[in-house]
Design a protein around this motif. Sequence first.
Motif, mmCIF file in Angstrom:
data_model
loop_
_atom_site.group_PDB
_atom_site.id
_atom_site.type_symbol
_atom_site.label_atom_id
_atom_site.label_comp_id
_atom_site.label_asym_id
_atom_site.label_seq_id
_atom_site.Cartn_x
_atom_site.Cartn_y
_atom_site.Cartn_z
ATOM 1 N N ASP A 205 4.385 10.119 -7.489
ATOM 2 C CA ASP A 205 4.455 9.380 -6.223
ATOM 3 C C ASP A 205 3.411 8.266 -6.182
ATOM 4 O O ASP A 205 3.697 7.152 -5.736
ATOM 5 N N ARG B 23 4.593 5.389 -8.313
ATOM 6 C CA ARG B 23 5.663 4.662 -7.634
ATOM 7 C C ARG B 23 5.087 3.717 -6.575
ATOM 8 O O ARG B 23 5.496 2.570 -6.458
ATOM 9 N N ARG B 24 4.119 4.197 -5.816
ATOM 10 C CA ARG B 24 3.528 3.361 -4.770
ATOM 11 C C ARG B 24 2.736 2.196 -5.357
ATOM 12 O O ARG B 24 2.800 1.080 -4.846
#
Length: 134
Positions: free
Chosen positions: A70, A73-74
């Motif tokens: 995550d 991805r950010r």
Amino acid sequence: MKSSSEHPRGQQLISFASLATSAILWTATPSPEPTLYPAYEGDPNLVTPGVIGFLATAFIAIVTVLIIVDMNRRVRRVRYRELAQDTIRAEQDAAAADNAAELGAAVDADPDLNADADLNSDAPDDDAPTQRAD
């Protein structure tokens, strides 16, 4: 006159004290070191974390992997947005330079457009924004 073998009284006391301390420490018998925990006398194969320990460790490992994915991805999304904003700014700057060059060429060719350009410079910019405000 004092001979070189005579020492001041303070140095004799220090050497006597160090000699006495050394003799006491050398002759003393060490006591056995205490243990914090008694020795385990059961079956060593039964001392395992078991299924609960395995599940807890697996849960922490899986959550860690998901958090890392995550986060990547950010970070990637922030980089792409910055790249897109830079591209948009470059296109807007190029368009503004082209418009200024065309307006400058047109003003030089026709003096009547010079008065129109001065009137339009105070007009508000009605162009729609080209980037999202996320």
